[in-house]
Write an enzyme that holds these catalytic residues in place. Structure first.
Site, PDB file in Angstrom:
ATOM      1  N   ASP A   9      47.296  26.984 -64.385  1.00  0.00           N
ATOM      2  CA  ASP A   9      46.178  26.254 -63.806  1.00  0.00           C
ATOM      3  C   ASP A   9      46.546  25.843 -62.378  1.00  0.00           C
ATOM      4  O   ASP A   9      47.611  25.262 -62.148  1.00  0.00           O
ATOM      5  CB  ASP A   9      45.907  25.025 -64.669  1.00  0.00           C
ATOM      6  N   GLY A  10      45.664  26.158 -61.443  1.00  0.00           N
ATOM      7  CA  GLY A  10      45.963  25.905 -60.038  1.00  0.00           C
ATOM      8  C   GLY A  10      46.187  24.439 -59.722  1.00  0.00           C
ATOM      9  O   GLY A  10      46.925  24.102 -58.785  1.00  0.00           O
TER      10      GLY A  10
ATOM     11  N   SER B 110      43.296  36.759 -50.504  1.00  0.00           N
ATOM     12  CA  SER B 110      44.227  35.871 -49.798  1.00  0.00           C
ATOM     13  C   SER B 110      45.692  36.280 -50.008  1.00  0.00           C
ATOM     14  O   SER B 110      46.482  36.222 -49.043  1.00  0.00           O
ATOM     15  CB  SER B 110      43.986  34.407 -50.198  1.00  0.00           C
TER      16      SER B 110
ATOM     17  N   HIS C  67      44.764  29.528 -56.624  1.00  0.00           N
ATOM     18  CA  HIS C  67      43.712  30.287 -57.310  1.00  0.00           C
ATOM     19  C   HIS C  67      43.666  31.653 -56.622  1.00  0.00           C
ATOM     20  O   HIS C  67      42.830  31.913 -55.759  1.00  0.00           O
ATOM     21  CB  HIS C  67      42.353  29.605 -57.178  1.00  0.00           C
TER      22      HIS C  67
ATOM     23  N   ASP D 117      41.698  27.502 -53.666  1.00  0.00           N
ATOM     24  CA  ASP D 117      40.411  28.192 -53.526  1.00  0.00           C
ATOM     25  C   ASP D 117      39.747  28.306 -54.900  1.00  0.00           C
ATOM     26  O   ASP D 117      39.630  29.397 -55.455  1.00  0.00           O
ATOM     27  CB  ASP D 117      40.707  29.590 -52.919  1.00  0.00           C
TER      28      ASP D 117
ATOM     29  N   GLU E 223      47.207  32.191 -61.049  1.00  0.00           N
ATOM     30  CA  GLU E 223      45.878  32.679 -61.460  1.00  0.00           C
ATOM     31  C   GLU E 223      45.753  32.387 -62.953  1.00  0.00           C
ATOM     32  O   GLU E 223      46.673  32.658 -63.714  1.00  0.00           O
ATOM     33  CB  GLU E 223      45.765  34.184 -61.153  1.00  0.00           C
TER      34      GLU E 223
HETATM   35  C1  LIG Z   1      37.501  32.209 -55.441  1.00  0.00           C
HETATM   36  S1  LIG Z   1      38.572  33.095 -56.479  1.00  0.00           S
HETATM   37  C2  LIG Z   1      40.057  33.254 -55.555  1.00  0.00           C
HETATM   38  C3  LIG Z   1      40.015  34.198 -54.424  1.00  0.00           C
HETATM   39  C4  LIG Z   1      41.307  34.311 -53.667  1.00  0.00           C
HETATM   40  N1  LIG Z   1      41.871  33.007 -53.328  1.00  0.00           N
HETATM   41  C5  LIG Z   1      41.071  35.081 -52.384  1.00  0.00           C
HETATM   42  O1  LIG Z   1      40.779  34.442 -51.360  1.00  0.00           O
HETATM   43  O2  LIG Z   1      41.213  36.296 -52.400  1.00  0.00           O
HETATM   44  C6  LIG Z   1      39.047  31.898 -57.651  1.00  0.00           C
HETATM   45  C7  LIG Z   1      40.044  32.408 -58.688  1.00  0.00           C
HETATM   46  O3  LIG Z   1      40.514  31.301 -59.428  1.00  0.00           O
HETATM   47  C8  LIG Z   1      40.694  31.695 -60.776  1.00  0.00           C
HETATM   48  N2  LIG Z   1      40.670  30.426 -61.534  1.00  0.00           N
HETATM   49  C9  LIG Z   1      39.636  29.778 -62.092  1.00  0.00           C
HETATM   50  N3  LIG Z   1      40.038  28.581 -62.579  1.00  0.00           N
HETATM   51  C10 LIG Z   1      41.367  28.494 -62.302  1.00  0.00           C
HETATM   52  C11 LIG Z   1      42.337  27.489 -62.501  1.00  0.00           C
HETATM   53  N4  LIG Z   1      42.043  26.343 -63.110  1.00  0.00           N
HETATM   54  N5  LIG Z   1      43.587  27.714 -62.059  1.00  0.00           N
HETATM   55  C12 LIG Z   1      43.917  28.881 -61.426  1.00  0.00           C
HETATM   56  N6  LIG Z   1      43.040  29.871 -61.209  1.00  0.00           N
HETATM   57  C13 LIG Z   1      41.774  29.671 -61.637  1.00  0.00           C
HETATM   58  C14 LIG Z   1      39.565  32.643 -61.042  1.00  0.00           C
HETATM   59  O4  LIG Z   1      39.902  33.508 -62.123  1.00  0.00           O
HETATM   60  C15 LIG Z   1      39.461  33.371 -59.696  1.00  0.00           C
HETATM   61  O5  LIG Z   1      40.241  34.542 -59.709  1.00  0.00           O
END
Ligand SMILES: C[S@@+](CC[C@H](N)C(=O)[O-])C[C@H]1O[C@@H](n2cnc3c(N)ncnc32)[C@H](O)[C@@H]1O
Length: 278
Positions: free
Chosen positions: A143-144, A100, A42, A164, A118
């Protein structure tokens, strides 16, 4: 439900906690010469302009990285993280914050690889632009939770995964337990870190029970909170689970976290803990 955008929260206390620990994990893993793969399930957009109106809305960074920025007494163990933040702000004014992916870009070596996933299409495009000049990095609209299946184990057989999630929908704790179990099944020797927010005590107790019941060994639990247990106004605190923590990582966290609590929380409101969950 409105889509979660990390730009509103970039550099807040939760980012400081997560990224300070992420930097220590990357430092530990890059000690061995063999190349490794960093999987960020994520990933967000990678770098955040703190002058952007979303970051300015609640200025969450001010009570996060903003508090560390001016201190002259951080523990030496925070240097890799703080240097990554400084690298985004070469003129010495805090105007940008590394996500990150940017922290990993800085701490990984030329032979390492970054796999960045993402799900938000716009954020994926911004992320792609932000890492475009880095041949080590690949960006995927994925999807993460699917990424665990798609990319583990990595071909390098050495690696770090950061999961995350945004926790903006129900059932996210259960999905993290499933992902942790799946990651361990696919990549038993990999180091995997999972961020989570401190929400209702009952949900957290169920989360910990499910983690213990998963049978996954070597789970280290790290938590930091800046508000007391009955706080419901906004995020009270957060945690990181680390499966297969590198040797010495727990001791380093025990040195870093008390200092972070002192800097990030009002006296008497905050706390931290580091313990083996399994
Ligand atoms: C908390 S943020 C990530 C921050 C990043 N890891 C950092 O530390 O800089 C969560 C991210 O996950 C994305 N997201 C939400 N659901 C997701 C999914 N199912 N799979 C992948 N990304 C997703 C959101 O758009 C968002 O950008």
């Amino acid at each position: 439900m409105r889509a979660y955008r990390h730009h509103f929260h970039a550099g807040n206390f939760a980012d400081v906690f997560k990224h300070a620990l992420l930097a220590r994990l990357l430092v530990a893993l890059t000690k061995k010469e063999k190349p490794l793969c960093y999987l960020d399930t994520h990933a967000g957009i990678g770098r955040y302009d703190l002058g952007h109106r979303w970051a300015q809305k609640n200025r969450e960074y001010a009570s996060g990285i903003g508090r560390l920025w001016t201190r002259n007494d951080p523990p030496a163990l925070l240097a890799p993280y703080l240097e990554a933040v400084r690298a985004e702000n070469p003129d010495g004014t805090l105007g940008a914050y590394p996500g990150s992916p940017a922290i990993a870009q800085r701490l990984l070596r030329s032979g390492d690889r970054l796999v960045l996933c993402e799900l938000n299409e716009k954020d994926k495009d911004t992320l792609r632009g932000n890492v475009a000049r880095d041949p080590r990095a690949g960006v995927h609209l994925l999807d993460g939770f699917q990424a665990v299946k798609a990319f583990l184990p990595p071909r390098e057989r050495r690696g770090l995964m950061l999961m995350d999630p945004s926790f903006d929908r129900k059932g996210e704790y259960a999905r993290v337990v499933d992902a942790l179990t799946e990651a361990r099944r696919r990549f038993a020797t990999g180091v995997c870190a999972f961020w989570y927010p401190l929400m209702e005590p009952a949900a957290l107790r169920a989360f910990e029970r499910a983690l213990r019941d998963s049978g996954v060994p070597q789970i280290l639990q790290l938590e930091l909170w800046v508000h007391p247990a009955d706080w419901t106004v906004d995020l009270r605190g957060c945690g990181l689970l680390v499966v297969n923590p590198p040797f010495g990582f727990a001791a380093q966290a025990r040195e870093i976290l008390p200092w972070l609590v002192d800097v990030l929380a009002k006296p008497g409101s905050g706390g931290q803990r580091v313990r083996a969950l399994s």
